[in-house]
Design an enzyme around this catalytic site. Structure first.
Site, PDB file in Angstrom:
ATOM      1  N   VAL A 291       0.865  -1.181   0.000  1.00 29.46           N
ATOM      2  CA  VAL A 291       0.000   0.000   0.000  1.00 29.46           C
ATOM      3  C   VAL A 291       0.896   1.224   0.000  1.00 29.46           C
ATOM      4  O   VAL A 291       1.685   1.439   0.924  1.00 29.46           O
ATOM      5  CB  VAL A 291      -0.937  -0.012   1.214  1.00 29.46           C
ATOM      6  CG1 VAL A 291      -1.645   1.332   1.364  1.00 29.46           C
ATOM      7  CG2 VAL A 291      -1.958  -1.135   1.084  1.00 29.46           C
ATOM      8  N   HIS A 580      10.744  -6.340  19.754  1.00 30.82           N
ATOM      9  CA  HIS A 580       9.406  -6.063  20.273  1.00 30.82           C
ATOM     10  C   HIS A 580       9.070  -4.578  20.249  1.00 30.82           C
ATOM     11  O   HIS A 580       8.565  -4.036  21.236  1.00 30.82           O
ATOM     12  CB  HIS A 580       9.278  -6.583  21.717  1.00 30.82           C
ATOM     13  CG  HIS A 580       9.560  -8.030  21.880  1.00 30.82           C
ATOM     14  ND1 HIS A 580      10.003  -8.580  23.072  1.00 30.82           N
ATOM     15  CD2 HIS A 580       9.465  -9.060  21.007  1.00 30.82           C
ATOM     16  CE1 HIS A 580      10.171  -9.883  22.920  1.00 30.82           C
ATOM     17  NE2 HIS A 580       9.856 -10.191  21.670  1.00 30.82           N
ATOM     18  N   HIS A 623       6.537 -11.233  25.187  1.00 23.54           N
ATOM     19  CA  HIS A 623       6.731 -11.253  23.744  1.00 23.54           C
ATOM     20  C   HIS A 623       5.369 -10.891  23.156  1.00 23.54           C
ATOM     21  O   HIS A 623       4.326 -11.289  23.676  1.00 23.54           O
ATOM     22  CB  HIS A 623       7.207 -12.627  23.300  1.00 23.54           C
ATOM     23  CG  HIS A 623       8.563 -12.981  23.844  1.00 23.54           C
ATOM     24  ND1 HIS A 623       9.669 -13.161  23.055  1.00 23.54           N
ATOM     25  CD2 HIS A 623       8.979 -13.178  25.127  1.00 23.54           C
ATOM     26  CE1 HIS A 623      10.711 -13.446  23.808  1.00 23.54           C
ATOM     27  NE2 HIS A 623      10.313 -13.463  25.075  1.00 23.54           N
TER      28      HIS A 623
END
Length: 695
Positions: A291, A580, A623
């Site tokens: 996109v 993360h 996580h």
């Protein structure tokens, strides 16, 4: 002295034959159905429809959950646009969990391979920021940990948004709500007896789901040395968690992993939510199609811009194509991809957009701000015992077996501040010093990578949540047992509650040019102090049985690192992302630098949502797969069945500018700000160090 029971366990551990893997037989005791793989939903640009009800930008973890759930009625039309490939040609690599370490797709065409700008407070290093460019996103290439956050973190998230959002939507983000959504995504299978006998993992089946698409279990083979993990940590003062999945994740445990027990393959968003589906004419998946921007019509609804669809292309040289959204555009590009798409679409800080040559559609200063990430480093020792890496390197038949290749590092623990700082008194002194920062503009201002007033208020709100609600209750550090390197045992320490916040922005109007990633690692000196304390604790594990019998000499950082200053320098010069990142499209009130409201709609738009890990306003001791699966499940419920009495507040409660609109968002003052913060913090850090040395 070591208790008699622990001594007996230690002796038993040392008698485990370390070469038992050579003649081991594997019996698959699981009976779950095996789902066929089908590409029936794939289309080409030429076979796309002119319009779809929902267009999902990003076929990663959250995007594919949404695609499955939103198209479930067989009528609602959904298009998924994924910049990367399908991954079908790499199925054998993706499927084998253990190959994550040895033949990783990271660094290949299936990785965006982003890098940060040089980090002034982290040795001037530019760091790798890998992320999956493939159907399934990072869930197709990551370490497969399924770890849930602490309930205190989710409660703090709820409280941050509740003050400025409709209660019906805000209450979607309570612990109980997210807990049920995470369970909804999951089909849990207990460990086989052989794994249980080796590692002694604990679990409560009642805390897990049993009917969800995503398979979770434990590896079918546990390397013998994993038997040392829980008793060593218990002897070090970290109790074994009996259930780390129902809101209290403190303590030591073995994580469940995203593994399908029927064939010991990776379970990820594509294999779990898309591949097993029956034929659906209303769901289309278009790979190799990024996109390039969200398109906005001239219409305005309740003062908000209306997205008419998206533009997409396969590369910078490809001719862009368009597709219309009948209802909504949903961005699910992750902590990097979603703010990037918003920015090139004209939604973000005015100064950033104009500098990059992008026309402003919605001035929203918080886009790309509040970036938070886990930083990890560790202590390593040589070993002559078999590690996972040693066994794989042997090339034995066993090393190629599905049983062995189901093993991934899964020994972990989350520890609180009282443990790290050797007692409540020292830890409370540390918290008091951290709190004092908020009351001193000379100290706090240089910590914020923006001069926009709304972003500043958001930083302070997040910071206050950490010190008041999260630091006293949750895990500050994750400690992980890593044995995938031949001849080496590493115990990693990973910062979970960073007080440093960075940002992501653009210097180009093209989605095919990478964004500028600037996490401001260690800009807040408290982060280095917390990591220092964790590293000192971990080094001491080498003197505790049964682990100490497995260890040779320390190879990293080695005996030259001794003082607190040594440890902090080591952390600053060696820590890297734990993969993360989040919070770059934070769910906060607009007047606090928020990007989405509690319904996940982007402020200033009527029909654009962001649904992925970028919307978390806080870093979590987890996580991120489990909370993102839960987020996506809950988001699908909100879209399909809006809460009774709920109304979106995407227009925001403050001015349409979301705060001051001057030359904000700091394309400047990066290095000098961090340096000023360090100077201002010297007295505080010295005070903390003095308390620790005297305790």
């Amino acid at each position: 002295m070591i208790a008699a029971g622990l001594l007996a366990l230690t002796l038993a551990t040392l008698t485990v034959p370390t070469l038992a893997h050579k003649n081991r037989e594997f019996h698959n005791v699981h009976t779950h159905a095996i789902y066929p793989i089908s590409p029936r939903n794939y289309i080409t640009p030429e076979t796309r429809r002119d319009s779809y009800d929902y267009i999902i930008a990003g076929g990663g973890l959250a995007g594919l959950v949404l695609a499955s759930r939103l198209s479930d009625d067989g009528k609602t039309t959904v298009l998924v646009l994924e910049a990367g490939g399908t991954g079908d040609d790499k199925k054998s690599t993706i499927d084998r969990p253990g190959l994550t370490y040895f033949t990783s797709l990271l660094g290949t065409e299936y990785d965006y391979a982003d890098t940060t700008v040089p980090q002034a407070s982290a040795g001037g290093r530019s760091m790798r920021w890998p992320r999956g460019k493939i159907l399934g996103g990072s869930s197709a290439v990551n370490g497969m940990y399924i770890v849930r956050p602490n309930s205190a973190e989710i409660s703090a998230w709820h409280d941050l948004i509740a003050e400025d959002s409709n209660k019906a939507y805000a209450d979607s983000w309570t612990w109980n709500s997210l807990f049920e959504a995470m369970k909804k995504s999951e089909s849990f299978t207990p460990p086989i007896q052989a794994s249980l006998d080796t590692a002694g993992m604990k679990y409560d089946a009642n805390s897990h789901g049993t009917t969800g698409p995503l398979h979770t279990t434990f590896p079918a083979y546990m390397v013998p040395m994993t038997s040392a993990w829980l008793p060593t940590l218990a002897a070090a003062g970290i109790p074994t968690s009996q259930d780390a999945y129902s809101g209290d994740n403190l303590g030591a445990f073995f994580s469940t992993m995203a593994i399908n027990p029927t064939n010991l393959t990776r379970s990820y968003s594509k294999s779990a939510y898309i591949d097993p589906l029956p034929p659906r004419d209303n769901l289309h998946v278009l790979a190799n199609s990024a996109v390039t921007k969200v398109l906005f019509s001239d219409k305005v609804q309740d003062g908000n811009k209306v997205a008419s669809g998206v533009e997409f292309a396969s590369s910078a040289s490809d001719t862009a194509k368009t597709v219309t959204a009948n209802k909504e555009v949903i961005l699910s590009g992750g902590a990097t991809g979603s703010p990037h798409m918003l920015l090139v679409s004209g939604v973000g800080p005015k100064d950033v957009l104009e500098s990059a040559g992008v026309s402003v559609q919605v001035e929203l200063p918080g886009v790309g701000q509040h970036l938070q990430d886990h930083l990890a480093t560790g202590v390593a020792w040589a070993t002559t015992e078999d590690t996972q890496g040693t066994i794989y390197q042997s090339g034995s038949e066993f090393s190629k077996s599905p049983e062995f290749l189901s093993y991934v590092n899964c020994g972990t623990s989350y520890v609180n501040g009282s443990y790290l700082f050797d007692g409540d008194e020292s830890f409370n002194t540390f918290i008091s010093s951290v709190k004092a920062t908020l009351n001193d503009p000379a100290t706090v201002t240089p910590l914020i990578p923006s001069s926009d007033s709304s972003v500043t208020e958001g930083y302070k709100a997040i910071y206050q949540s950490y010190v008041d609600k999260i630091l006293p209750e949750a895990g500050l550090i994750e400690i992980l047992f890593s044995i995938n390197t031949p001849g080496t045992i590493t115990i990693q320490t990973a910062l979970q509650t960073p007080l440093s916040q960075g940002r992501l922005y653009i210097n180009s109007s093209s989605i095919f040019d990478p964004p500028v990633v600037d996490p401001w690692y260690f800009s807040h000196p408290a982060d280095a102090v917390v990591l220092r304390q964790a590293l000192k604790k971990v080094r001491a594990f080498s003197q505790i049985s049964p682990l100490k019998e497995l260890l040779g000499e320390e190879t990293r950082p080695g005996p030259t690192v001794q003082t607190d200053e040594d440890w902090e320098n080591y952390a600053r010069n060696n820590a890297n992302t734990e993969f993360h990142p989040g919070c770059t499209c934070a769910m906060l009130p607009r007047n606090k630098g928020g990007v989405v409201d509690a319904s996940l709609k982007v402020y200033g738009t009527s029909n654009v949502r962001v649904i992925d890990g970028s919307v978390f306003p806080l870093s979590m001791s987890a996580h991120l797969m489990a909370p993102i699966y839960g987020l996506a499940e809950k988001a699908a419920e909100i879209i399909l069945n809006p809460p009774t009495g709920g109304s979106s507040s995407s227009g925001g409660s403050s001015s349409s500018n979301g705060g001051s609109s001057g030359s904000n968002n700091s394309n400047n003052n990066n290095d000098s700000g961090a340096a000023t913060a360090r100077v201002s913090w010297l007295a505080v850090v010295g005070l903390v160090a003095g308390v620790l040395l005297s305790s």
